[in-house]
Scaffold this motif. Structure first.
Motif, PDB file in Angstrom:
ATOM      1  N   GLU A 142      -2.879  -4.535  13.358  1.00 58.17           N
ATOM      2  CA  GLU A 142      -2.254  -5.858  13.469  1.00 58.17           C
ATOM      3  C   GLU A 142      -0.750  -5.709  13.673  1.00 58.17           C
ATOM      4  O   GLU A 142      -0.149  -6.408  14.488  1.00 58.17           O
ATOM      5  CB  GLU A 142      -2.537  -6.686  12.211  1.00 58.17           C
ATOM      6  CG  GLU A 142      -2.073  -8.129  12.358  1.00 58.17           C
ATOM      7  CD  GLU A 142      -2.261  -8.943  11.080  1.00 58.17           C
ATOM      8  OE1 GLU A 142      -2.623  -8.365  10.039  1.00 58.17           O
ATOM      9  OE2 GLU A 142      -2.028 -10.166  11.144  1.00 58.17           O
ATOM     10  N   PHE A 143      -0.162  -4.754  12.948  1.00 55.66           N
ATOM     11  CA  PHE A 143       1.276  -4.534  13.074  1.00 55.66           C
ATOM     12  C   PHE A 143       1.645  -4.108  14.489  1.00 55.66           C
ATOM     13  O   PHE A 143       2.590  -4.636  15.096  1.00 55.66           O
ATOM     14  CB  PHE A 143       1.751  -3.478  12.076  1.00 55.66           C
ATOM     15  CG  PHE A 143       3.242  -3.306  12.080  1.00 55.66           C
ATOM     16  CD1 PHE A 143       4.041  -4.154  11.342  1.00 55.66           C
ATOM     17  CD2 PHE A 143       3.849  -2.315  12.836  1.00 55.66           C
ATOM     18  CE1 PHE A 143       5.418  -4.018  11.355  1.00 55.66           C
ATOM     19  CE2 PHE A 143       5.226  -2.184  12.858  1.00 55.66           C
ATOM     20  CZ  PHE A 143       6.008  -3.030  12.112  1.00 55.66           C
ATOM     21  N   ALA A 144       0.905  -3.136  15.025  1.00 50.42           N
ATOM     22  CA  ALA A 144       1.219  -2.643  16.374  1.00 50.42           C
ATOM     23  C   ALA A 144       1.094  -3.773  17.399  1.00 50.42           C
ATOM     24  O   ALA A 144       1.956  -3.943  18.268  1.00 50.42           O
ATOM     25  CB  ALA A 144       0.302  -1.478  16.732  1.00 50.42           C
ATOM     26  N   GLY A 145       0.016  -4.560  17.271  1.00 50.11           N
ATOM     27  CA  GLY A 145      -0.182  -5.670  18.203  1.00 50.11           C
ATOM     28  C   GLY A 145       0.934  -6.700  18.117  1.00 50.11           C
ATOM     29  O   GLY A 145       1.477  -7.157  19.122  1.00 50.11           O
ATOM     30  N   ARG A 146       1.288  -7.036  16.884  1.00 51.39           N
ATOM     31  CA  ARG A 146       2.347  -8.021  16.670  1.00 51.39           C
ATOM     32  C   ARG A 146       3.695  -7.515  17.202  1.00 51.39           C
ATOM     33  O   ARG A 146       4.438  -8.245  17.851  1.00 51.39           O
ATOM     34  CB  ARG A 146       2.476  -8.336  15.178  1.00 51.39           C
ATOM     35  CG  ARG A 146       1.368  -9.218  14.624  1.00 51.39           C
ATOM     36  CD  ARG A 146       1.632 -10.660  14.974  1.00 51.39           C
ATOM     37  NE  ARG A 146       0.473 -11.499  14.728  1.00 51.39           N
ATOM     38  CZ  ARG A 146       0.311 -12.264  13.648  1.00 51.39           C
ATOM     39  NH1 ARG A 146       1.230 -12.270  12.713  1.00 51.39           N
ATOM     40  NH2 ARG A 146      -0.746 -13.014  13.516  1.00 51.39           N
ATOM     41  N   TYR A 162       0.839  -1.207   0.000  1.00 48.56           N
ATOM     42  CA  TYR A 162       0.000   0.000   0.000  1.00 48.56           C
ATOM     43  C   TYR A 162       0.871   1.252   0.000  1.00 48.56           C
ATOM     44  O   TYR A 162       0.566   2.237  -0.658  1.00 48.56           O
ATOM     45  CB  TYR A 162      -0.918   0.022   1.227  1.00 48.56           C
ATOM     46  CG  TYR A 162      -2.039  -0.993   1.146  1.00 48.56           C
ATOM     47  CD1 TYR A 162      -3.244  -0.676   0.517  1.00 48.56           C
ATOM     48  CD2 TYR A 162      -1.891  -2.261   1.683  1.00 48.56           C
ATOM     49  CE1 TYR A 162      -4.266  -1.597   0.427  1.00 48.56           C
ATOM     50  CE2 TYR A 162      -2.903  -3.191   1.604  1.00 48.56           C
ATOM     51  CZ  TYR A 162      -4.103  -2.871   0.975  1.00 48.56           C
ATOM     52  OH  TYR A 162      -5.104  -3.787   0.890  1.00 48.56           O
ATOM     53  N   GLU A 163       1.992   1.189   0.769  1.00 51.47           N
ATOM     54  CA  GLU A 163       2.886   2.347   0.834  1.00 51.47           C
ATOM     55  C   GLU A 163       3.446   2.680  -0.547  1.00 51.47           C
ATOM     56  O   GLU A 163       3.558   3.846  -0.929  1.00 51.47           O
ATOM     57  CB  GLU A 163       4.045   2.064   1.809  1.00 51.47           C
ATOM     58  CG  GLU A 163       4.944   3.271   2.057  1.00 51.47           C
ATOM     59  CD  GLU A 163       6.239   2.902   2.791  1.00 51.47           C
ATOM     60  OE1 GLU A 163       6.661   1.735   2.702  1.00 51.47           O
ATOM     61  OE2 GLU A 163       6.822   3.793   3.438  1.00 51.47           O
ATOM     62  N   SER A 164       3.777   1.632  -1.310  1.00 50.47           N
ATOM     63  CA  SER A 164       4.382   1.850  -2.632  1.00 50.47           C
ATOM     64  C   SER A 164       3.342   2.152  -3.694  1.00 50.47           C
ATOM     65  O   SER A 164       3.681   2.502  -4.820  1.00 50.47           O
ATOM     66  CB  SER A 164       5.178   0.604  -3.031  1.00 50.47           C
ATOM     67  OG  SER A 164       4.272  -0.478  -3.205  1.00 50.47           O
ATOM     68  N   GLY A 165       2.072   2.001  -3.366  1.00 52.55           N
ATOM     69  CA  GLY A 165       1.025   2.314  -4.331  1.00 52.55           C
ATOM     70  C   GLY A 165       0.608   1.132  -5.199  1.00 52.55           C
ATOM     71  O   GLY A 165      -0.247   1.261  -6.069  1.00 52.55           O
ATOM     72  N   GLN A 166       1.209  -0.045  -4.960  1.00 49.23           N
ATOM     73  CA  GLN A 166       0.805  -1.233  -5.714  1.00 49.23           C
ATOM     74  C   GLN A 166      -0.643  -1.601  -5.419  1.00 49.23           C
ATOM     75  O   GLN A 166      -1.356  -2.116  -6.266  1.00 49.23           O
ATOM     76  CB  GLN A 166       1.706  -2.416  -5.353  1.00 49.23           C
ATOM     77  CG  GLN A 166       2.961  -2.510  -6.206  1.00 49.23           C
ATOM     78  CD  GLN A 166       3.834  -3.657  -5.732  1.00 49.23           C
ATOM     79  OE1 GLN A 166       4.711  -3.480  -4.883  1.00 49.23           O
ATOM     80  NE2 GLN A 166       3.570  -4.847  -6.256  1.00 49.23           N
ATOM     81  N   LEU A 167      -1.031  -1.371  -4.174  1.00 49.01           N
ATOM     82  CA  LEU A 167      -2.426  -1.583  -3.785  1.00 49.01           C
ATOM     83  C   LEU A 167      -2.980  -0.248  -3.289  1.00 49.01           C
ATOM     84  O   LEU A 167      -2.236   0.583  -2.769  1.00 49.01           O
ATOM     85  CB  LEU A 167      -2.527  -2.614  -2.654  1.00 49.01           C
ATOM     86  CG  LEU A 167      -2.051  -4.036  -2.939  1.00 49.01           C
ATOM     87  CD1 LEU A 167      -2.190  -4.892  -1.687  1.00 49.01           C
ATOM     88  CD2 LEU A 167      -2.833  -4.668  -4.091  1.00 49.01           C
ATOM     89  N   ALA A 168      -4.276  -0.056  -3.460  1.00 51.98           N
ATOM     90  CA  ALA A 168      -4.890   1.179  -2.974  1.00 51.98           C
ATOM     91  C   ALA A 168      -6.094   0.848  -2.100  1.00 51.98           C
ATOM     92  O   ALA A 168      -6.990   0.116  -2.513  1.00 51.98           O
ATOM     93  CB  ALA A 168      -5.311   2.058  -4.140  1.00 51.98           C
ATOM     94  N   PRO A 190      -4.342   0.301   5.207  1.00 47.83           N
ATOM     95  CA  PRO A 190      -5.606   0.029   5.903  1.00 47.83           C
ATOM     96  C   PRO A 190      -5.405  -0.040   7.418  1.00 47.83           C
ATOM     97  O   PRO A 190      -4.393  -0.578   7.885  1.00 47.83           O
ATOM     98  CB  PRO A 190      -6.011  -1.352   5.365  1.00 47.83           C
ATOM     99  CG  PRO A 190      -5.301  -1.489   4.072  1.00 47.83           C
ATOM    100  CD  PRO A 190      -4.032  -0.716   4.206  1.00 47.83           C
ATOM    101  N   PRO A 191      -6.347   0.488   8.190  1.00 42.96           N
ATOM    102  CA  PRO A 191      -6.202   0.487   9.653  1.00 42.96           C
ATOM    103  C   PRO A 191      -6.099  -0.922  10.222  1.00 42.96           C
ATOM    104  O   PRO A 191      -5.456  -1.125  11.248  1.00 42.96           O
ATOM    105  CB  PRO A 191      -7.473   1.200  10.140  1.00 42.96           C
ATOM    106  CG  PRO A 191      -8.391   1.245   8.982  1.00 42.96           C
ATOM    107  CD  PRO A 191      -7.557   1.190   7.752  1.00 42.96           C
ATOM    108  N   GLU A 192      -6.727  -1.894   9.550  1.00 34.31           N
ATOM    109  CA  GLU A 192      -6.631  -3.275  10.039  1.00 34.31           C
ATOM    110  C   GLU A 192      -5.181  -3.742  10.076  1.00 34.31           C
ATOM    111  O   GLU A 192      -4.732  -4.372  11.036  1.00 34.31           O
ATOM    112  CB  GLU A 192      -7.439  -4.224   9.130  1.00 34.31           C
ATOM    113  CG  GLU A 192      -8.944  -4.031   9.206  1.00 34.31           C
ATOM    114  CD  GLU A 192      -9.461  -2.983   8.217  1.00 34.31           C
ATOM    115  OE1 GLU A 192      -8.659  -2.130   7.768  1.00 34.31           O
ATOM    116  OE2 GLU A 192     -10.646  -3.001   7.899  1.00 34.31           O
TER     117      GLU A 192
END
Lengths: 232, 58
Positions: free
Chosen positions: A195-199, A38-44, A189-191
């Motif tokens: 997940e990252f913060a929790g992990r 998402y950061e690189s723009g491959q996904l939006a 995405p906030p999900e």
């Protein structure tokens, strides 16, 4: 004395770093790689198309991941040295350190270096909006310092004055508040961010528990090999 | 644990301070270098670890 601290701290830290790196590569890295799409723009996120939550994250990147292993070991070696240095000081004041007590030391280290800073600046997935990095680093360091001092005062301080100062030190960074971005512009995405913060926090807790145990164990073992006088 | 006279305890308190401060400083240096220095090469190499360990990254 110096070599005992160095040996215990470095061995405990490097061993923990290796375990922490495996935890990171297994549990945290996939979320990070996913966010980078998402950061690189491959996904939006919220683009024209619905994006699947299951993405191909590519092959194992050896150079990148081995650098991560190396730096995780360096970071935990640093934590280990600081932890054992403080253990040595507390022992000279008459508080023996064992592996079991080491677990408490590890918990205190986790609160100091991860949980308290994360209370203001949650572990950032790549691509999130954030305030200036220098100001965040300053707040991060100040929070770790204040929290560490506070926990030392709670553990070893005597009387209400020490505990009062500790409470102020614990609260001050969060009352002042961590530097926050002016606006939210993160494409991730906030999900994934949650997940990252929790992990990241979970893996950190496991690693610090192991670091505390190992540091206490190695320190006690080194002390038995070269007994030092205890405070009366 | 061996029994030592009181003076030895006092001496140990002083003799622990310098090595402890030195080791603490080395440890802090390692963390500062791995986690916080913004030099580009260092940042790129330690990027994933900084994120995963909760350091402010970029």
């Amino acid at each position: 004395m110096f070599s005992r601290i160095l040996t215990s701290g470095l061995i405990a830290g490097a061993a923990t770093g290796l375990i922490a790196a495996l935890l990171q590569l297994w549990f945290v890295q996939p979320v990070l790689l996913h966010a980078e799409l998402y950061e690189s723009g491959q996904l939006a996120h919220f683009g024209a198309e619905v994006v699947s939550a299951h993405q191909d994250l590519g092959p194992f990147e050896w150079t990148r991941n081995m650098l991560s292993v190396l730096f995780t070991m360096l970071v935990y070696a640093g934590y280990g040295l600081m932890l054992v240095a403080l253990m040595a000081v507390s022992e000279a004041q008459g508080h023996a350190v064992t592996a079991r007590q080491g677990l408490l030391w590890g918990l205190a280290g986790y609160l100091t270096m991860q949980l308290a800073p994360a209370f203001g600046l949650a572990p950032e997935v790549p691509g999130v909006a954030a305030a200036d990095v220098q100001i965040r680093a300053l707040w991060w360091l100040g929070t770790a310092l204040a929290t560490g001092l506070a926990l030392w005062l709670i553990a070893f301080g005597k009387g209400w004055a020490a505990w009062g100062v500790a409470i102020v030190l614990l609260l001050a960074p969060h009352v002042i508040g961590a530097p926050q971005p002016d606006s939210y512009a993160g494409p991730v995405p906030p999900e994934l961010s949650a997940e990252f913060a929790g992990r990241a926090l979970g893996a950190g807790a496991m690693a610090w528990a192991i670091l505390g145990l190992l540091a206490g164990w190695f320190w006690q073992r080194e002390s038995q090999r070269a007994p030092v006088p205890q405070a009366a | 644990m061996t029994a030592k006279p009181m003076t030895a305890a006092g001496a140990s308190r002083a003799s622990v301070l310098f090595p402890a401060v030195a080791a603490f400083a080395i440890g802090f240096g390692l963390i500062f270098m791995s986690g916080l220095v913004q030099a580009e090469t260092l940042h790129d190499a330690a990027h994933d670890v900084r994120h995963a360990t909760g350091f402010p990254c970029h």
